[in-house]
Write a protein that holds these residues in place. Structure first.
Motif, mmCIF file in Angstrom:
data_model
loop_
_atom_site.group_PDB
_atom_site.id
_atom_site.type_symbol
_atom_site.label_atom_id
_atom_site.label_comp_id
_atom_site.label_asym_id
_atom_site.label_seq_id
_atom_site.Cartn_x
_atom_site.Cartn_y
_atom_site.Cartn_z
ATOM 1 N N ARG A 71 28.259 53.588 55.203
ATOM 2 C CA ARG A 71 28.898 53.140 56.596
ATOM 3 C C ARG A 71 30.286 52.425 56.790
ATOM 4 O O ARG A 71 31.031 52.142 57.608
ATOM 5 C CB ARG A 71 27.688 52.457 57.472
ATOM 6 C CG ARG A 71 27.130 53.377 58.370
ATOM 7 C CD ARG A 71 25.839 54.146 57.702
ATOM 8 N NE ARG A 71 24.821 54.461 58.530
ATOM 9 C CZ ARG A 71 23.915 55.257 58.263
ATOM 10 N NH1 ARG A 71 23.990 55.510 56.721
ATOM 11 N NH2 ARG A 71 23.004 55.772 58.897
ATOM 12 N N VAL A 72 30.500 51.949 55.546
ATOM 13 C CA VAL A 72 31.814 51.395 55.234
ATOM 14 C C VAL A 72 32.867 52.509 54.774
ATOM 15 O O VAL A 72 32.741 52.662 53.590
ATOM 16 C CB VAL A 72 31.641 50.111 54.166
ATOM 17 C CG1 VAL A 72 33.131 49.452 54.098
ATOM 18 C CG2 VAL A 72 30.551 49.172 54.783
ATOM 19 N N ARG A 73 33.809 52.633 55.529
ATOM 20 C CA ARG A 73 34.501 53.864 55.297
ATOM 21 C C ARG A 73 35.938 53.291 54.791
ATOM 22 O O ARG A 73 36.968 52.963 55.850
ATOM 23 C CB ARG A 73 34.675 54.855 56.660
ATOM 24 C CG ARG A 73 33.460 55.209 56.874
ATOM 25 C CD ARG A 73 33.497 56.471 57.942
ATOM 26 N NE ARG A 73 34.543 56.501 58.900
ATOM 27 C CZ ARG A 73 34.701 56.474 59.964
ATOM 28 N NH1 ARG A 73 33.715 55.906 60.454
ATOM 29 N NH2 ARG A 73 35.643 56.520 60.554
ATOM 30 N N GLU A 114 38.826 44.296 51.427
ATOM 31 C CA GLU A 114 38.884 43.811 50.020
ATOM 32 C C GLU A 114 37.618 42.898 49.917
ATOM 33 O O GLU A 114 37.047 43.007 48.481
ATOM 34 C CB GLU A 114 40.110 42.888 49.994
ATOM 35 C CG GLU A 114 41.570 43.631 50.103
ATOM 36 C CD GLU A 114 42.674 42.904 50.192
ATOM 37 O OE1 GLU A 114 43.737 43.472 49.899
ATOM 38 O OE2 GLU A 114 42.277 41.535 50.146
ATOM 39 N N THR A 115 37.023 42.047 50.769
ATOM 40 C CA THR A 115 36.119 41.378 50.453
ATOM 41 C C THR A 115 34.932 42.283 50.279
ATOM 42 O O THR A 115 34.054 42.089 49.384
ATOM 43 C CB THR A 115 35.616 40.515 51.592
ATOM 44 O OG1 THR A 115 36.782 39.655 52.045
ATOM 45 C CG2 THR A 115 34.598 39.336 51.521
ATOM 46 N N LEU A 116 34.703 43.281 51.099
ATOM 47 C CA LEU A 116 33.436 44.346 50.909
ATOM 48 C C LEU A 116 33.504 45.105 49.578
ATOM 49 O O LEU A 116 32.376 45.365 49.083
ATOM 50 C CB LEU A 116 33.223 45.023 52.307
ATOM 51 C CG LEU A 116 32.875 44.449 53.595
ATOM 52 C CD1 LEU A 116 32.964 45.370 54.635
ATOM 53 C CD2 LEU A 116 31.497 43.513 53.450
ATOM 54 N N GLU A 117 34.803 45.279 49.375
ATOM 55 C CA GLU A 117 34.821 46.078 48.024
ATOM 56 C C GLU A 117 34.519 45.256 46.976
ATOM 57 O O GLU A 117 33.898 45.920 45.871
ATOM 58 C CB GLU A 117 36.453 46.629 48.015
ATOM 59 C CG GLU A 117 36.489 47.678 47.151
ATOM 60 C CD GLU A 117 37.890 48.406 47.403
ATOM 61 O OE1 GLU A 117 38.197 49.673 47.168
ATOM 62 O OE2 GLU A 117 38.872 47.625 47.708
ATOM 63 N N LYS A 118 34.623 43.988 46.656
ATOM 64 C CA LYS A 118 34.594 43.192 45.597
ATOM 65 C C LYS A 118 33.078 43.026 45.814
ATOM 66 O O LYS A 118 32.375 42.926 44.784
ATOM 67 C CB LYS A 118 35.318 41.870 45.864
ATOM 68 C CG LYS A 118 35.018 40.887 44.836
ATOM 69 C CD LYS A 118 35.831 39.526 44.765
ATOM 70 C CE LYS A 118 35.533 38.673 43.869
ATOM 71 N NZ LYS A 118 34.068 38.284 43.309
ATOM 72 N N HIS A 119 32.473 43.070 47.160
ATOM 73 C CA HIS A 119 31.037 42.529 47.214
ATOM 74 C C HIS A 119 30.028 43.924 46.539
ATOM 75 O O HIS A 119 29.187 43.633 45.822
ATOM 76 C CB HIS A 119 30.578 42.248 48.405
ATOM 77 C CG HIS A 119 29.097 42.572 48.749
ATOM 78 N ND1 HIS A 119 28.449 41.281 48.470
ATOM 79 C CD2 HIS A 119 28.338 43.250 49.293
ATOM 80 C CE1 HIS A 119 27.061 41.491 48.844
ATOM 81 N NE2 HIS A 119 26.896 42.591 49.238
ATOM 82 N N ILE A 120 30.468 45.037 47.002
ATOM 83 C CA ILE A 120 29.911 46.174 46.241
ATOM 84 C C ILE A 120 30.194 46.287 44.793
ATOM 85 O O ILE A 120 29.080 46.586 44.057
ATOM 86 C CB ILE A 120 30.570 47.569 46.917
ATOM 87 C CG1 ILE A 120 30.013 47.385 48.412
ATOM 88 C CG2 ILE A 120 30.003 48.870 46.422
ATOM 89 C CD1 ILE A 120 30.952 48.462 49.544
ATOM 90 N N ALA A 121 31.477 45.838 44.418
ATOM 91 C CA ALA A 121 31.503 46.089 42.936
ATOM 92 C C ALA A 121 30.635 44.993 42.119
ATOM 93 O O ALA A 121 30.052 45.203 40.884
ATOM 94 C CB ALA A 121 32.975 45.775 42.649
#
Length: 233
Positions: A71-73, A114-121
Motif C-alpha cells: 500500500r506504500v506506492r 525515505e523513512t518508510l523505505e529505510k524501515h522496509i530495508a
C-alpha cells in the motif's frame, strides 16, 4: 427506537421531547515539527515511522497499524488507505476503514517516503509494516501502554498526548501551508467537509483578512454610487 416501533417490538418510542446536551468541542492539540521528530526518535526503532504516518500523512492509529508494504506506492509517492486493525471478540483483526470516505489515497512527503523505505530495508516486513515482536497484529492497548507512553515521557511531551494529536498536527500543518481545506478533508477521510471545517476551520490562515478583502471589493463600488433621489424631487 423508531426501528423497534416499526418492527413491532414496542408500541411507541420513549425518545420524545428529549433535550440533548450540547456536545463538547474536540480539543485540538498540535505538536511542533521538532516535537514530532523528537517523539519519533524516542520510539523503539521498529515503531518510529508510525509517528510520521500520523503527523505527515494523517493516518488514524488503526490505519497505520493496518498499513502493508504494497500500500506504500513509492513510484507515485502515494499511500493507499483501505484497511485498519480493529478488535473483534477481544482479538485484533484487519477490517475495512470506518467509512467509505476513509478509503483514500494520501500524498506521501519525500522525507516520509525515505523513512518508510529505510524501515522496509531494515526490518523486511513481509506484509504489514508494523507488528508485535511475535509478528502479530498490533493491539491499541498494547501499543499505548508499552510503546507510546514511554516514548512521550522520553520525548518530554505532555502525559496525555495521544496518537490522534498527530492527525490534528497533519491537518493544521497542511492548512497553514495553504492546502485547500477540501483537499485536507479528503486526505483525512472525513465523510463530510463540514467535519473538517468544524474541527480545523479556525486554523485556515488569513481567512478573516480574505473575507474582509472580498466584502470590501464587492461593496466598494456600491458605496461610491450616489443615492437615488425620491421620485418627484
Amino acid at each position: 427506537m423508531r426501528g423497534a416501533v416499526r418492527d413491532g417490538l414496542i408500541s411507541k418510542t420513549p425518545c420524545r421531547d428529549i433535550r440533548l446536551p450540547h456536545a463538547d468541542k474536540t480539543v485540538i492539540r498540535l505538536l511542533a515539527p521538532e516535537q514530532v521528530m523528537r517523539l519519533s526518535r524516542a520510539m523503539p526503532p521498529k515503531y518510529g515511522p508510525l509517528v510520521l504516518l500520523g503527523a505527515a500523512a494523517g493516518l488514524r492509529q488503526g490505519e497505520a497499524f493496518g498499513l502493508s508494504v504494497d500500500r506504500v506506492r513509492f513510484a507515485d509517492q502515494m499511500i493507499s488507505v483501505d484497511r485498519q486493525v480493529v478488535i473483534v471478540d477481544r482479538r485484533p483483526t484487519l477490517a475495512t476503514p470506518k467509512s467509505p470516505a476513509s478509503v483514500r489515497e494520501v500524498p506521501m512527503p519525500v522525507f516520509l517516503a525515505e523513512t518508510l523505505e529505510k524501515h522496509i530495508a531494515d526490518h523486511s516486513p513481509a506484509d504489514l509494516l508494523f507488528s508485535t515482536s511475535r509478528d502479530n497484529l498490533m493491539r491499541r492497548d498494547y501499543f499505548n501502554a508499552r510503546i507510546w507512553k514511554p516514548a512521550i515521557k522520553a520525548a518530554t511531551l505532555l502525559p496525555d498526548t495521544t496518537f490522534h494529536d498527530l492527525r490534528h498536527t497533519f491537518a493544521s500543518t497542511a492548512l497553514a501551508e495553504g492546502v485547500p481545506i477540501s483537499e485536507v478533508s479528503r486526505w483525512l477521510g472525513h465523510e463530510s467537509i463540514t467535519t473538517t471545517v468544524d474541527l480545523y476551520g479556525h486554523l485556515v490562515p488569513e481567512a478573516s483578512e480574505r473575507a474582509r478583502t472580498a466584502l470590501d471589493s464587492a461593496f466598494r463600488s456600491a458605496l461610491d454610487v450616489p443615492p437615488m433621489c425620491p421620485e418627484g424631487e
